[in-house]
Design an enzyme around this catalytic site. Sequence first.
Site, PDB file in Angstrom:
ATOM      1  N   ARG A 126       0.845  -1.377  -0.093  1.00  0.00           N
ATOM      2  CA  ARG A 126       0.046   0.089  -0.066  1.00  0.00           C
ATOM      3  C   ARG A 126       0.875   1.330  -0.007  1.00  0.00           C
ATOM      4  O   ARG A 126       2.102   1.238   0.137  1.00  0.00           O
ATOM      5  CB  ARG A 126      -1.072   0.064   1.009  1.00  0.00           C
ATOM      6  CG  ARG A 126      -0.525  -0.582   2.442  1.00  0.00           C
ATOM      7  CD  ARG A 126       0.518   0.023   3.225  1.00  0.00           C
ATOM      8  NE  ARG A 126       0.252   1.407   3.403  1.00  0.00           N
ATOM      9  CZ  ARG A 126       1.077   2.232   3.710  1.00  0.00           C
ATOM     10  NH1 ARG A 126       2.405   1.813   3.516  1.00  0.00           N
ATOM     11  NH2 ARG A 126       0.917   3.582   3.881  1.00  0.00           N
TER      12      ARG A 126
ATOM     13  N   ASP B 165      -2.057  11.130  -1.969  1.00  0.00           N
ATOM     14  CA  ASP B 165      -2.353   9.977  -3.035  1.00  0.00           C
ATOM     15  C   ASP B 165      -2.622  10.451  -4.113  1.00  0.00           C
ATOM     16  O   ASP B 165      -2.633  10.038  -5.314  1.00  0.00           O
ATOM     17  CB  ASP B 165      -3.432   9.202  -2.522  1.00  0.00           C
ATOM     18  CG  ASP B 165      -3.082   8.186  -1.279  1.00  0.00           C
ATOM     19  OD1 ASP B 165      -2.866   8.723  -0.102  1.00  0.00           O
ATOM     20  OD2 ASP B 165      -2.567   7.344  -1.686  1.00  0.00           O
TER      21      ASP B 165
HETATM   22  O1  MRU Z   1      -4.377   3.278   2.369  1.00  0.00           O
HETATM   23  P1  MRU Z   1      -2.687   3.374   2.050  1.00  0.00           P
HETATM   24  O2  MRU Z   1      -1.988   2.971   3.228  1.00  0.00           O
HETATM   25  O3  MRU Z   1      -2.643   2.925   0.799  1.00  0.00           O
HETATM   26  O4  MRU Z   1      -2.851   5.072   2.435  1.00  0.00           O
HETATM   27  C1  MRU Z   1      -1.512   5.675   2.083  1.00  0.00           C
HETATM   28  C2  MRU Z   1      -1.472   7.068   2.436  1.00  0.00           C
HETATM   29  O5  MRU Z   1      -2.635   7.607   2.347  1.00  0.00           O
HETATM   30  C3  MRU Z   1      -0.108   7.661   2.056  1.00  0.00           C
HETATM   31  O6  MRU Z   1      -0.001   8.953   3.024  1.00  0.00           O
HETATM   32  C4  MRU Z   1       0.126   8.113   0.486  1.00  0.00           C
HETATM   33  O7  MRU Z   1      -0.108   7.193  -0.350  1.00  0.00           O
HETATM   34  C5  MRU Z   1       1.396   8.642   0.506  1.00  0.00           C
HETATM   35  S1  MRU Z   1       2.694   7.159   0.687  1.00  0.00           S
HETATM   36  C6  MRU Z   1       4.193   7.969   0.222  1.00  0.00           C
END
Ligand code: MRU
Length: 343
Positions: A44, A234
Amino acid sequence: MKALEWQGDHLLLLDQTKLPFEEKYREARSYLEVAEAIKNMEVRGAPAIGVSAAYGYVLGALKYEGDKDDFPEYMNEVLTTLQATRPTAVNLTWALHKMEVKLREVQNLDPEDIKEALLAEANSIAEADRRMNRLIGEYGNTIVPEKANILTHCNAGSLATVEYGTALGVIRQAFEAGKKIHVYVDETRPFLQGARLTVWEMLQEGIPHTLITDSTAGYLMQQGKVDMVLVGADRIAANGDTANKIGTYSLAVLANAHQIPFYVAAPSTTVDLKISSGAEIPVEERDGKEVRMFKGVRVVPEEVPVYNPSFDVTPAKYITGIITEKGIISPPYSVNLVKMLVK
Ligand code: MRU
């Protein structure tokens, strides 16, 4: 401490659902396995899922045994499946688009050469991520005071990228530079990326930190105990509105109310100039069982309705600056993001 690594004929993924108590790896040998790992959040974090999807695309091509004429349609199916895993992080779309363009470029070559070209493209996407994270760390370090309490949310570290991390890359760089930093880590309900993953990374490197429940952030700020907030992203819209893990928006509003700088650290691959504002960002909603259960134990009756959005969108007006591999972008983002991307 690598989230993913290409190993000749398969993608090795560290299963992040098992951390911090178990270091279990999955050897993904098909694109369907990569898609499953992204969906289940074994891998993730925006950059990490983008790079994994690129290798998933390679695995799709490597495993193809059908007729040459049916190959393009099959690869389209591979792309659609990988794309459908998680909707919010634009890095996934970006990486798959790059792979699709590369395939179009080499489609008339021999099958072996096509596979080689796709693998080279995925490797270069991974390499670019490594490089961008180091640069984000360097630029970000310039705005970290010599002594600072930094609050971070979710995990934007090594585990969320190919290596080093974005927000945690800045923190690493500041720590390595000898700055007296201390990190408040939001636990990040319901998936606990902060408590399970960010803390795991901090422990390995000896970076001073304290774990807090998400609802403690405001109280800490009120007491003057937070000098800056640093998070990942994201998807960043053309006007600077930023999607990140659910709870980020609340932190940004709180930081604004307490006049604390709020920074986003992200590579340019997280910027989506195709959308003008955050209103257009698709926000993933995940299964209510993530909230009803805790480590496999039911804490809420099954019939209780749950709303479980995985991300929220922070309006650009609350963001002090966006730290990228090309420098730190200041408002107005609608002007400066474009300038940065064409640099
Ligand atoms: O649901 P996730 O764990 O994939 O969410 C991750 C995040 O929100 C992070 O802050 C984002 O992807 C940036 S990672 C460098």
